[in-house]
Motif scaffolding. Structure first.
Motif, PDB file in Angstrom:
ATOM      1  N   VAL A  49     -43.145 -43.954 -40.230  1.00 16.61           N
ATOM      2  CA  VAL A  49     -42.664 -43.959 -41.613  1.00 16.61           C
ATOM      3  C   VAL A  49     -43.720 -44.559 -42.537  1.00 16.61           C
ATOM      4  O   VAL A  49     -43.983 -44.040 -43.623  1.00 16.61           O
ATOM      5  CB  VAL A  49     -41.333 -44.712 -41.712  1.00 16.61           C
ATOM      6  N   ALA A  50     -44.366 -45.652 -42.086  1.00 17.98           N
ATOM      7  CA  ALA A  50     -45.382 -46.301 -42.915  1.00 17.98           C
ATOM      8  C   ALA A  50     -46.573 -45.386 -43.176  1.00 17.98           C
ATOM      9  O   ALA A  50     -47.163 -45.396 -44.260  1.00 17.98           O
ATOM     10  CB  ALA A  50     -45.837 -47.581 -42.238  1.00 17.98           C
ATOM     11  N   LEU A  51     -46.931 -44.578 -42.190  1.00 17.37           N
ATOM     12  CA  LEU A  51     -48.049 -43.655 -42.343  1.00 17.37           C
ATOM     13  C   LEU A  51     -47.753 -42.524 -43.330  1.00 17.37           C
ATOM     14  O   LEU A  51     -48.681 -41.854 -43.806  1.00 17.37           O
ATOM     15  CB  LEU A  51     -48.424 -43.039 -40.991  1.00 17.37           C
ATOM     16  N   LEU A  52     -46.475 -42.323 -43.624  1.00 16.25           N
ATOM     17  CA  LEU A  52     -46.068 -41.229 -44.515  1.00 16.25           C
ATOM     18  C   LEU A  52     -45.688 -41.734 -45.906  1.00 16.25           C
ATOM     19  O   LEU A  52     -44.931 -41.092 -46.629  1.00 16.25           O
ATOM     20  CB  LEU A  52     -44.908 -40.467 -43.889  1.00 16.25           C
ATOM     21  N   ASP A 105     -44.970 -26.463 -38.925  1.00 16.68           N
ATOM     22  CA  ASP A 105     -44.538 -27.471 -39.888  1.00 16.68           C
ATOM     23  C   ASP A 105     -43.938 -28.634 -39.117  1.00 16.68           C
ATOM     24  O   ASP A 105     -43.379 -28.468 -38.028  1.00 16.68           O
ATOM     25  CB  ASP A 105     -43.486 -26.898 -40.837  1.00 16.68           C
ATOM     26  N   ARG A 106     -44.024 -29.818 -39.700  1.00 15.83           N
ATOM     27  CA  ARG A 106     -43.483 -31.027 -39.082  1.00 15.83           C
ATOM     28  C   ARG A 106     -42.569 -31.708 -40.094  1.00 15.83           C
ATOM     29  O   ARG A 106     -42.947 -31.885 -41.248  1.00 15.83           O
ATOM     30  CB  ARG A 106     -44.617 -31.960 -38.651  1.00 15.83           C
ATOM     31  N   HIS A 107     -41.373 -32.065 -39.657  1.00 16.36           N
ATOM     32  CA  HIS A 107     -40.361 -32.651 -40.536  1.00 16.36           C
ATOM     33  C   HIS A 107     -39.966 -34.014 -39.984  1.00 16.36           C
ATOM     34  O   HIS A 107     -39.687 -34.138 -38.785  1.00 16.36           O
ATOM     35  CB  HIS A 107     -39.132 -31.749 -40.615  1.00 16.36           C
ATOM     36  N   VAL A 108     -39.930 -35.039 -40.855  1.00 18.28           N
ATOM     37  CA  VAL A 108     -39.682 -36.406 -40.406  1.00 18.28           C
ATOM     38  C   VAL A 108     -38.640 -37.067 -41.299  1.00 18.28           C
ATOM     39  O   VAL A 108     -38.780 -37.068 -42.530  1.00 18.28           O
ATOM     40  CB  VAL A 108     -40.974 -37.253 -40.437  1.00 18.28           C
ATOM     41  N   GLU A 109     -37.594 -37.624 -40.693  1.00  9.90           N
ATOM     42  CA  GLU A 109     -36.640 -38.450 -41.440  1.00  9.90           C
ATOM     43  C   GLU A 109     -37.284 -39.806 -41.712  1.00  9.90           C
ATOM     44  O   GLU A 109     -37.744 -40.478 -40.779  1.00  9.90           O
ATOM     45  CB  GLU A 109     -35.360 -38.644 -40.630  1.00  9.90           C
ATOM     46  N   LEU A 110     -37.328 -40.233 -42.962  1.00  8.83           N
ATOM     47  CA  LEU A 110     -37.987 -41.492 -43.314  1.00  8.83           C
ATOM     48  C   LEU A 110     -37.032 -42.671 -43.314  1.00  8.83           C
ATOM     49  O   LEU A 110     -37.452 -43.817 -43.481  1.00  8.83           O
ATOM     50  CB  LEU A 110     -38.658 -41.359 -44.686  1.00  8.83           C
ATOM     51  N   ASP A 111     -35.752 -42.428 -43.123  1.00  5.34           N
ATOM     52  CA  ASP A 111     -34.776 -43.485 -42.912  1.00  5.34           C
ATOM     53  C   ASP A 111     -33.638 -42.872 -42.116  1.00  5.34           C
ATOM     54  O   ASP A 111     -33.804 -41.821 -41.501  1.00  5.34           O
ATOM     55  CB  ASP A 111     -34.310 -44.119 -44.238  1.00  5.34           C
ATOM     56  N   GLY A 112     -32.483 -43.506 -42.111  1.00  3.04           N
ATOM     57  CA  GLY A 112     -31.395 -42.975 -41.285  1.00  3.04           C
ATOM     58  C   GLY A 112     -31.765 -43.062 -39.815  1.00  3.04           C
ATOM     59  O   GLY A 112     -32.106 -44.129 -39.310  1.00  3.04           O
ATOM     60  N   ALA A 149     -25.975 -40.516 -36.115  1.00  4.21           N
ATOM     61  CA  ALA A 149     -25.413 -39.501 -37.012  1.00  4.21           C
ATOM     62  C   ALA A 149     -25.501 -39.941 -38.467  1.00  4.21           C
ATOM     63  O   ALA A 149     -24.664 -39.577 -39.289  1.00  4.21           O
ATOM     64  CB  ALA A 149     -23.963 -39.221 -36.638  1.00  4.21           C
ATOM     65  N   THR A 150     -26.534 -40.727 -38.794  1.00  3.53           N
ATOM     66  CA  THR A 150     -26.713 -41.196 -40.167  1.00  3.53           C
ATOM     67  C   THR A 150     -27.668 -40.271 -40.905  1.00  3.53           C
ATOM     68  O   THR A 150     -28.838 -40.152 -40.531  1.00  3.53           O
ATOM     69  CB  THR A 150     -27.295 -42.629 -40.184  1.00  3.53           C
ATOM     70  N   PRO A 151     -27.223 -39.564 -41.932  1.00  7.58           N
ATOM     71  CA  PRO A 151     -28.123 -38.647 -42.647  1.00  7.58           C
ATOM     72  C   PRO A 151     -29.222 -39.409 -43.381  1.00  7.58           C
ATOM     73  O   PRO A 151     -29.020 -40.536 -43.848  1.00  7.58           O
ATOM     74  CB  PRO A 151     -27.199 -37.918 -43.619  1.00  7.58           C
ATOM     75  N   ALA A 152     -30.384 -38.810 -43.466  1.00  8.18           N
ATOM     76  CA  ALA A 152     -31.514 -39.431 -44.151  1.00  8.18           C
ATOM     77  C   ALA A 152     -31.365 -39.285 -45.660  1.00  8.18           C
ATOM     78  O   ALA A 152     -30.852 -38.276 -46.153  1.00  8.18           O
ATOM     79  CB  ALA A 152     -32.814 -38.789 -43.698  1.00  8.18           C
ATOM     80  N   THR A 153     -31.806 -40.293 -46.394  1.00  5.94           N
ATOM     81  CA  THR A 153     -31.876 -40.185 -47.852  1.00  5.94           C
ATOM     82  C   THR A 153     -33.235 -39.659 -48.295  1.00  5.94           C
ATOM     83  O   THR A 153     -33.370 -39.118 -49.380  1.00  5.94           O
ATOM     84  CB  THR A 153     -31.619 -41.539 -48.521  1.00  5.94           C
ATOM     85  N   TYR A 212     -39.324 -35.847 -49.967  1.00  5.89           N
ATOM     86  CA  TYR A 212     -38.166 -35.441 -50.768  1.00  5.89           C
ATOM     87  C   TYR A 212     -37.038 -36.459 -50.667  1.00  5.89           C
ATOM     88  O   TYR A 212     -36.844 -37.091 -49.627  1.00  5.89           O
ATOM     89  CB  TYR A 212     -37.674 -34.062 -50.314  1.00  5.89           C
ATOM     90  N   GLN A 213     -36.304 -36.578 -51.755  1.00  4.35           N
ATOM     91  CA  GLN A 213     -35.141 -37.471 -51.834  1.00  4.35           C
ATOM     92  C   GLN A 213     -33.881 -36.613 -51.893  1.00  4.35           C
ATOM     93  O   GLN A 213     -33.785 -35.691 -52.712  1.00  4.35           O
ATOM     94  CB  GLN A 213     -35.224 -38.344 -53.092  1.00  4.35           C
TER      95      GLN A 213
END
Length: 328
Positions: A322-325, A292-299, A274-278, A230-231
């Protein structure tokens, strides 16, 4: 488009059970509504009731001012009824969309009879069910094109009388207009098996202090997983539960899943960040069993593993995770 019988859509809202019962309030009673306001020149649901069927919240824009609902004046002779509402249907290219509808019926004698019934008094000892039935947005039109919003008589539990609901289901309703309000689910999200929107629970749980700080430490067993990415719009990234819109997803390939589970079992210290993910990813079991598993892909690139007991474990991801996702 015509249908021999329209299935009357109603919203069900939770309501505390309480004892109720009573008698009818006869004509001229203290609770009898005033006459409905009569308006010249019906146009359409799009103009007269643009938000009919919408779930109104505190942040919703102001509604269009509507005429006062009341009893049907004896000098007003209805010849047709109009129902304005909303429903969800398959999109033309897949997915789902919400549409606004306008339906009209002219064989309305039973409906008028039911609408002229008195409301019953509430109170007493009759038990009421937990649901509350909300009738559709209804208008009555006369032969001059004037219209009004009729009062819906209620039963002893404060719900629309059964005679009214039965009468609303009786006429042949003609759909005279539909218009698309918004997309509920894109064709891509539907094909991926993902929700169109999801909230960034990593950010939300950390902000609320609901996540444990230690990673799981051992690689958890898992059946096949579904990846949904999600973005988050820039304007919403600092919110309490930032909502994201679907970007890509689908069943996670087995060879990638093994690497993902290894990455989620590390005991790396969680970054002070404290950088929110985009963008964020959600991994859910295909069979519906398991966390469920939740992952920040940046930030900050943290991750959260929800436990079966309702808690959550926070961990630290990296570039490899991140690359695997990426897109599947």
């Amino acid at each position: 488009m015509r249908s021999s019988r329209m299935a009357l859509a109603v919203a069900l809202l939770g309501m505390a059970m309480g004892g109720c019962g009573g008698t009818e309030i006869g004509p001229g009673g203290a609770d009898e509504p005033a006459p409905a306001q009569i308006v010249d020149g019906w146009t359409s649901c799009a103009k007269e009731a643009p938000r009919a069927g919408e779930m109104i919240t505190e942040t919703s824009p102001p509604a269009v001012k509507e005429p006062t609902i009341g009893r049907i004046d004896p000098a007003f002779t209805p010849v047709a009824a109009v129902i304005c509402g909303r429903e969800i249907r398959p999109g033309p290219n897949g997915g789902q969309e919400q549409i606004a509808t306008e339906r009209r019926a002219e064989q309305i004698a039973p409906l008028l009879t039911a609408l002229r019934l008195p409301s019953e008094q509430t109170g007493g000892e009759v038990a009421c069910t937990l649901d509350m039935v909300i009738p559709p947005w209804l208008a009555l039109l006369d032969e001059r094109g004037r219209w009004l919003r009729p009062h819906i008589p209620t039963d002893s539990c404060g719900k629309p009388r059964g005679e009214v609901m039965d009468a609303l289901a009786e006429p042949t309703w003609t759909t005279v207009d539909t218009r698309t309000i918004r997309q509920i689910e894109s064709a891509e999200a539907e094909a991926a098996g993902c929700a169109q929107q999801w909230k960034d629970l990593v950010w939300a749980d950390i902000r609320n202090g609901d996540a444990g700080s230690a990673g799981p430490g051992t690689r958890p067993a898992a059946g096949p997983l579904r990846l949904c990415v999600y973005q988050v719009p820039a304007s919403l990234q600092d919110g309490e539960k930032p909502p994201g819109d679907f970007v890509y997803g689908g069943p996670l390939p087995a060879e990638r899943q093994a690497g993902v589970l290894r990455a989620l079992s590390n005991r790396r210290a969680v970054a002070d960040c404290a950088t929110p993910a985009t963008r964020f990813a959600v991994l859910r079991p295909l069979d519906g069993r398991g966390p469920d598993r939740h992952v920040e892909l940046d930030g900050c690139r943290r991750f959260l593993v929800a436990s079966a007991t309702g808690g959550a474990q926070l961990g630290q991801g990296d570039d490899a995770l991140v690359a695997l996702l990426g897109p599947v």
